[in-house]
Design an enzyme around this catalytic site. Structure first.
Site, short mmCIF file in Angstrom:
data_model
loop_
_atom_site.label_atom_id
_atom_site.label_comp_id
_atom_site.label_asym_id
_atom_site.label_seq_id
_atom_site.Cartn_x
_atom_site.Cartn_y
_atom_site.Cartn_z
N LYS A 58 -4.14 6.74 -0.93
CA LYS A 58 -4.12 5.28 -1.13
C LYS A 58 -5.21 4.63 -1.50
CE LYS A 58 -0.79 5.63 2.48
NZ LYS A 58 -0.56 5.47 4.10
N ARG B 107 5.37 3.29 14.99
CA ARG B 107 5.85 2.94 13.96
C ARG B 107 7.40 3.16 13.84
NH1 ARG B 107 2.03 2.80 10.12
NH2 ARG B 107 3.09 1.05 9.17
N PRO C 273 0.58 -1.38 -0.16
CA PRO C 273 -0.04 -0.10 -0.10
C PRO C 273 0.80 1.30 -0.01
CG PRO C 273 0.13 -0.93 2.21
CD PRO C 273 0.97 -1.65 1.29
N GLU C 274 1.54 2.05 -0.42
CA GLU C 274 1.47 3.31 -0.23
C GLU C 274 1.34 3.90 -1.61
OE1 GLU C 274 4.97 4.96 2.16
OE2 GLU C 274 4.97 3.13 3.00
#
Length: 311
Positions: free
Chosen positions: A59, A273, A2-3
DNA sequence: CACCATGTTCCTTG
DNA sequence: CCAAGGAACATGGT
């Protein structure tokens, strides 16, 4: 996968292949990923309609639907979450193990698979809200980025990943862009000087463009294929030239900095993160300017020009 | 078994 | 009001 770059490449790949295709039916294997709870609602809004085009926003992937040329009341919006993937394949053959939704297009089917099921499908009529500017748009200028980052003392890396601030930046490219810009991920968002904002703006675009170009070089058949992910971390790269990680800092903790060669890539945790950076190339822009205002004592540090995107 | 993972959302605490 | 921290979601890879 996903990015923004991964989604962009997938969309560019799918758009020409899906235009004009009619949706015969839709199979939902995991109910939880369908947002308007009843999967039946999604089916009713989709079946029988045609795909006008496929676009990306942040996204999100948008499948624009029409009925005989007339825009349908709603479009389908898909988000890949962390492990979501989309494949356009022959309708024959066994369904993939982690298939979550399968859109029957006749001889082919569009399959959404997602092992972790963090992704989702949704119906939407208007434009998507709560999203900041698209970093690849012409309107994304240092001025726009500066405004988006101002007014918050939050670490710039965390702010960059806020989709309401900039659309599409994720954990990997946030580290990559900051590294290229020579900005410390811990810098308070509102504490960035004009030069830093300009370099970051340029770096964000450079990093995303580069990734998209690389992705467009993949053989069509490998796009959306789990084995062809952009990210091929270098874990275990103890000695030799293990992996083909094209990242400048992401996941390179302990390795020597690809820029200065003498520094060592560090890893810190921000908002839960991991963030990777080189403290030598990304210094803590001096002690943060205090909120108290009295006289202009902030000096713009003339940092060397942004490094060209060479290798 | 332990720990990590490209994302988002919700809740709690300071 | 803001920022920070943690947990949750569910699963696979190392």
């Amino acid at each position: 996968m996903p990015e923004l770059p991964e989604v962009e490449v997938l969309v560019r790949h799918l758009d020409p292949l899906l235009r004009g295709r009619r949706i015969r039916s839709v199979d939902v294997f995991k109910d939880r990923i369908i947002r308007p709870h009843p999967a039946s609602e999604l089916r009713r809004a989709v079946e029988g309609r045609e795909i006008l085009q496929v676009t990306r926003r942040a996204k999100f992937i948008r499948f624009h639907l029409v009925s005989g040329g007339v825009p349908a009341p709603a479009d389908v919006i898909a988000h890949l979450g962390m492990t979501g993937r989309i494949h356009l394949e022959s309708s024959r053959g066994p369904m993939r193990k982690h298939a979550v939704v399968s859109v029957n297009l006749g001889t082919e089917r569009l399959v959404f698979e997602d092992a972790r099921q963090f992704g989702h499908f949704r119906l939407a009529s208007g434009s998507l809200g709560g999203l900041g500017p698209e970093p690849l748009d012409g309107i994304f200028t240092p001025s726009v980025l500066g405004d988006a980052l101002a007014g918050s003392r939050q670490a710039v890396k965390i702010r960059m990943m806020d989709q309401a601030v900039i659309a599409g930046i994720g954990n990997i490219y946030a580290s990559e862009a900051l590294f290229l810009a020579g900005v410390s991920p811990r810098t308070p968002s509102s504490g960035l000087d004009a030069g830093g904002v300009a370099r970051l703006c340029h770096s964000i675009r450079a990093v995303l463009d580069e990734a998209i170009e690389r992705g467009m070089l993949m053989e069509p058949g490998r796009i959306g294929d789990p084995e062809a992910l952009f990210h091929r971390p270098i874990h275990g790269g103890t000695g030799g030239s293990v992996g083909l990680s094209h990242f400048r800092v992401y996941d390179r903790e302990g390795h020597s900095c690809t820029q200065c060669r003498s520094g060592v890539v560090e890893r810190i945790v921000q908002a839960g993160r991991c963030t990777y950076f080189c403290s030598r190339c990304q210094p803590e822009a001096g002690r943060v300017a205090e909120p108290r205002v009295s006289s202009p004592r902030v000096r713009i540090m003339p940092r060397s020009v942004v490094r060209p995107p060479s290798d």
